[in-house]
Design a protein around this motif. Sequence first.
Motif, short mmCIF file in Angstrom:
data_model
loop_
_atom_site.label_atom_id
_atom_site.label_comp_id
_atom_site.label_asym_id
_atom_site.label_seq_id
_atom_site.Cartn_x
_atom_site.Cartn_y
_atom_site.Cartn_z
N ALA A 250 0.80 -1.23 -0.13
CA ALA A 250 0.07 0.14 -0.05
C ALA A 250 0.98 1.42 -0.08
O ALA A 250 0.68 2.37 -0.69
N LEU A 251 1.94 1.32 0.75
CA LEU A 251 2.69 2.34 0.87
C LEU A 251 3.50 2.68 -0.62
O LEU A 251 3.87 3.63 -0.96
N ARG A 252 3.91 1.37 -1.04
CA ARG A 252 4.50 1.47 -2.44
C ARG A 252 3.75 2.04 -3.76
O ARG A 252 4.01 3.07 -4.43
N THR A 253 2.40 1.75 -3.44
CA THR A 253 1.45 2.38 -4.32
C THR A 253 1.27 3.71 -3.90
O THR A 253 1.15 4.77 -5.14
N LYS A 254 1.24 4.07 -2.80
CA LYS A 254 0.88 5.60 -2.67
C LYS A 254 2.18 6.30 -2.97
O LYS A 254 2.23 7.72 -3.59
N ASN A 255 3.39 5.82 -2.56
CA ASN A 255 4.59 6.61 -3.25
C ASN A 255 4.56 6.75 -4.71
O ASN A 255 5.36 7.57 -5.27
N ALA A 256 3.93 5.77 -5.37
CA ALA A 256 4.08 5.91 -6.78
C ALA A 256 3.37 7.04 -7.32
O ALA A 256 3.86 7.69 -8.54
N SER A 257 2.40 7.46 -6.70
CA SER A 257 1.50 8.74 -7.29
C SER A 257 1.95 9.86 -6.61
O SER A 257 2.15 10.86 -7.27
N SER A 258 2.62 9.80 -5.48
CA SER A 258 3.22 11.15 -4.93
C SER A 258 4.10 10.78 -3.76
O SER A 258 3.86 9.84 -3.00
N ALA A 259 5.20 11.47 -3.87
CA ALA A 259 6.29 11.03 -2.88
C ALA A 259 5.94 10.99 -1.27
O ALA A 259 5.37 12.14 -1.00
N LEU A 260 6.17 10.03 -0.58
CA LEU A 260 5.83 9.91 0.80
C LEU A 260 6.84 10.87 1.65
O LEU A 260 7.99 11.37 1.15
N GLU A 261 6.34 11.53 2.67
CA GLU A 261 6.98 12.26 3.54
C GLU A 261 7.07 11.76 5.28
O GLU A 261 6.11 11.15 5.31
N GLY A 262 7.90 12.49 5.99
CA GLY A 262 7.93 12.41 7.41
C GLY A 262 8.01 10.84 7.65
O GLY A 262 8.72 10.17 7.17
N ASP A 263 7.11 10.47 8.85
CA ASP A 263 7.04 9.25 9.21
C ASP A 263 6.70 8.26 8.29
O ASP A 263 7.20 7.09 8.43
#
Length: 635
Positions: A112-125
Amino acid sequence: MDTGLTTIDEKDIKKHLATAQSLVTKLILMEAASNKSKTEIAGTKRRFVQTVSSSGTRSTREVEFIKTLAAINAEDNLLSPIQHGILFKTRRALAVALAVADEYAKQTGLDALRTKNASSALEGDEAERYRGLLEASSYVSAFTASAYLHQMVEASGEPANDVGEPEFNFDTPQDALKTFVGGLDAEADQSADDTVLQSRIRAFADQALEELLARKSRFAGLGSFEETHLRLDSDGFELNGFDVAPGKKTKPLVMTFKKPNEIIGNHIAKYQAMKLSKMLMAYDFDRQLNPFVDLGGFLFTFIGDGAPGTGKTILIQMIAGLINDYCQMAGYGFTYENFGVDQISSYQGKSGQNCKQFITNVLNTRTIGFGTVDDIDQVAAKRSDDRASAGQQEVTAVLMESFAGATTVVRGNCSFGMFSNYPENVDDALRQRAGARWLVDGPQTRDDYIDIFVLLAGKNHDIPLGDHDLFDAQVIERAVSAAYEGHSKPQEEGLLKVYEKFFKENKFKNMADVGTYLHLIKKAEPRFTGRAIKNITDAIKMRAMDIELPDEWFEKPENFCHKAYDDKKEMIAELRGPFTLAMVMQEINRYADSEFRYTDKSDNAAVAEIIRRERQREKAVDRISQMKDDGTWGA
């Protein structure tokens, strides 16, 4: 029943075959510069090593694993069957590793995090958690690939001890596997033939596992994988968290099983063997513990001794048969292995490795295990025996460390039996690591000999039985009671003297009296140490647990085997009773009798050898005298 079992699906592996194929075909690897020259020493696969260090610099290396394998036999364009097997298993290991990494990603939310990171770069925690889980996923993929080759590649010949250290990149699962293939390629490049290739590939996989386990604490998020039990049925591959047992594919057990009624005599040994078989079935796979370990009385190691032909082999067949039947009823896996003289190797260190693998396979916490060391006096050597081989000494060291070492953990899922015709030839420290002593002396009485003859003769006759109650002497409860009663007084002459001396001056009514008796035995037999006292107290606790688990508990798995740990423990505890001073005396005499018996046999053998040498010396003196009289002594 496999608790927490996850089956790896073939379709999940096929998704990664293209990636795995590309990794074994060609990849570019960034790695630390090597001191080895690119020029081979003529006629070898070795290279010169530069004396000037180039550590700290990095360079790219083109890795073509298929070509490296093909170059081992340069005169043949095709891969040999062994080379093709290594290639296929490596590709399979990579595909399985990527499939397991996907499973880990689903369990932890990494996908799920990988999918989310593909659409917009993850930040923080979220970014930190994503990075940590991605590195852990890379670790899992490297561990899986290493474990697969460890289990699937069987090495022969001299063990490789100069393999390179793995250098892993944990940025992504594919990066971790690239570095893994790079290490395999380097070992294949150093292989002169197919035998060396197998040895080096297996050794590299083992080295990789050691390196990975040493680094495990550096990765967050591995806790969920620790409890994972994965199986690939088509290959017989298992992954139990970060355990790498079993070390080879499981094979069906082929053995001639025996029933208890086919054994005549040996009443105490047979009775305790039947109890041990049921004890093992109380093991709880969730808790990875046996209630008998908690309550006392579990038999982790024992030694059976007796003259040749008294029934040691048939006793092994009986125990294995009983456990196998119970495991089939409950749906548990059963691991039986015997360590014998054929596993003693002429290569330094190989015998110890074989023995350690034997121990590891039987200890596998996901199965019920029974391991035997038949003719242990030939397999393991006394440390003082300078005629013993290095391999025998290695086996002695491994068995001592495994049976009662600093890191030994008894969970109650397995038991080890040592058997010998000459236990006095076994190292004292190893023999004392056997928690119980079974005297396997075969049929003893007139009734025993009638029973065994009738049993073995079969029914193809019309000879009348005569005045005899057939098999009445073999009724186990009555026979065992009589056998235990026989140990109320010692049976060995040396111990009998101690016993008579004790009762001239003492009674046997309290703990102080018990300690006094034990101390007198120690004075007569120096090898009667603190470990002997522990073994005796364990045997006494086992007598307190001298309960017959009802047969109906083992008719259906839900009656007992599949119950929760606490329920099993409560059911067993309800049957337990206290032990008595009579039991204490019997168990002290049983154990001490065995020590005196071993000492007497050892001393008698030494005396016989001295007498034989003296007779030879007298013959030599007579012959020399005769030769002098004939004038041929100086000729």
